[in-house]
Design a protein around this motif. Sequence first.
Motif, PDB file in Angstrom:
ATOM      1  N   SER A  61      52.995 -44.984 -45.282  1.00  0.00           N
ATOM      2  CA  SER A  61      51.638 -44.486 -44.750  1.00  0.00           C
ATOM      3  C   SER A  61      51.329 -45.357 -43.501  1.00  0.00           C
ATOM      4  O   SER A  61      51.637 -46.675 -43.543  1.00  0.00           O
ATOM      5  N   PRO A  62      50.816 -44.578 -42.088  1.00  0.00           N
ATOM      6  CA  PRO A  62      50.969 -45.496 -41.329  1.00  0.00           C
ATOM      7  C   PRO A  62      50.178 -46.884 -41.232  1.00  0.00           C
ATOM      8  O   PRO A  62      50.444 -48.019 -40.634  1.00  0.00           O
ATOM      9  N   PRO A  63      48.787 -46.703 -41.852  1.00  0.00           N
ATOM     10  CA  PRO A  63      47.969 -47.641 -41.685  1.00  0.00           C
ATOM     11  C   PRO A  63      48.507 -49.184 -42.706  1.00  0.00           C
ATOM     12  O   PRO A  63      48.344 -50.613 -42.734  1.00  0.00           O
ATOM     13  N   SER A  64      49.668 -48.714 -43.708  1.00  0.00           N
ATOM     14  CA  SER A  64      50.112 -49.836 -44.368  1.00  0.00           C
ATOM     15  C   SER A  64      51.581 -50.487 -43.788  1.00  0.00           C
ATOM     16  O   SER A  64      52.097 -51.430 -44.672  1.00  0.00           O
ATOM     17  N   MET A  65      51.913 -49.883 -42.637  1.00  0.00           N
ATOM     18  CA  MET A  65      52.878 -50.433 -42.047  1.00  0.00           C
ATOM     19  C   MET A  65      52.577 -50.886 -40.413  1.00  0.00           C
ATOM     20  O   MET A  65      52.783 -50.107 -39.398  1.00  0.00           O
TER      21      MET A  65
END
Length: 290
Positions: A61-65
């Motif tokens: 998921s983008p916000p986790s990376m």
Amino acid sequence: MPPIAASFLAGTSYLEVNGQAFPLASCTPPDIVWDVIETPSGPQARRLGPPHAGALNIRFSPPSMPPLSKWVEELAGEQVNQHDLVVLQTDQDGKVRDSLQLKGCVLIGLRFPACSATGKDAYLVEAVFMPERMAAGPVGGIVRSAAPGRVKKWVSSNFSVSVPGLPSARINQVGPIGISRKLSSERIDRHGRPEMPGARDYQPLELTVVGPDCTVWRNAALDRVARGPHDDSAEITLELRDTSLKNVLATFIIGVIGMSRFKSAASGGTEGLPTVGACFEVSSLRLKLN
């Protein structure tokens, strides 16, 4: 086969970047491949060559990376950076039960999923790295995630698109955004394998339009036919929004050289809305995460 404890299967995969661990939705570690070399006829007509690693494929998921924006800049800017990464697998208590160290990794691909007004899938990005070498890492110890604690859920149906000069409110699907680069064959390493990545390549951007705007889009395509060869360079903006549709989570600025294909869906009867599709050749990509 002896039973496998549930605690062994219930863990999480992480990617460690610069000493920080970020959670993954899925991870496919690299294969290890030995080339088979044909030799002149004799007692042993074939032999195994030196081993090399395949690609590391991850989804997240983008916000986790948080490194994602830098990865887009690196790939779009044709930068060649080598990353030392570690893939960690934990048990349900967060303890590392498996560790794989990947040295000299070069980013060779990013794929952002398609968006659909009727979709319900989570928005997960795929990244592909090619490691230079790999080895088993230490196990034990607790993983502390470096991802933000509370993030808004990203869903593939929450988006808006803006195409200069064309009505965009009724675009109900956006195809996947992909950028990749192949390993160049111009430089060979000591094992006889490609050494450096080549020029990047963008996947064409496909947009689907429904309803009364279809006629406007078709007429625009016909106008391009009438004008003949031309420069239609523009920037298409794709915004990903939260579930309220009020807050922008991320903005893609997609540079295109123009429309390369236009197609109409089959029509007839009274069922369904008019539908057309337009394909644009991509020349650049920027990503801003809010």
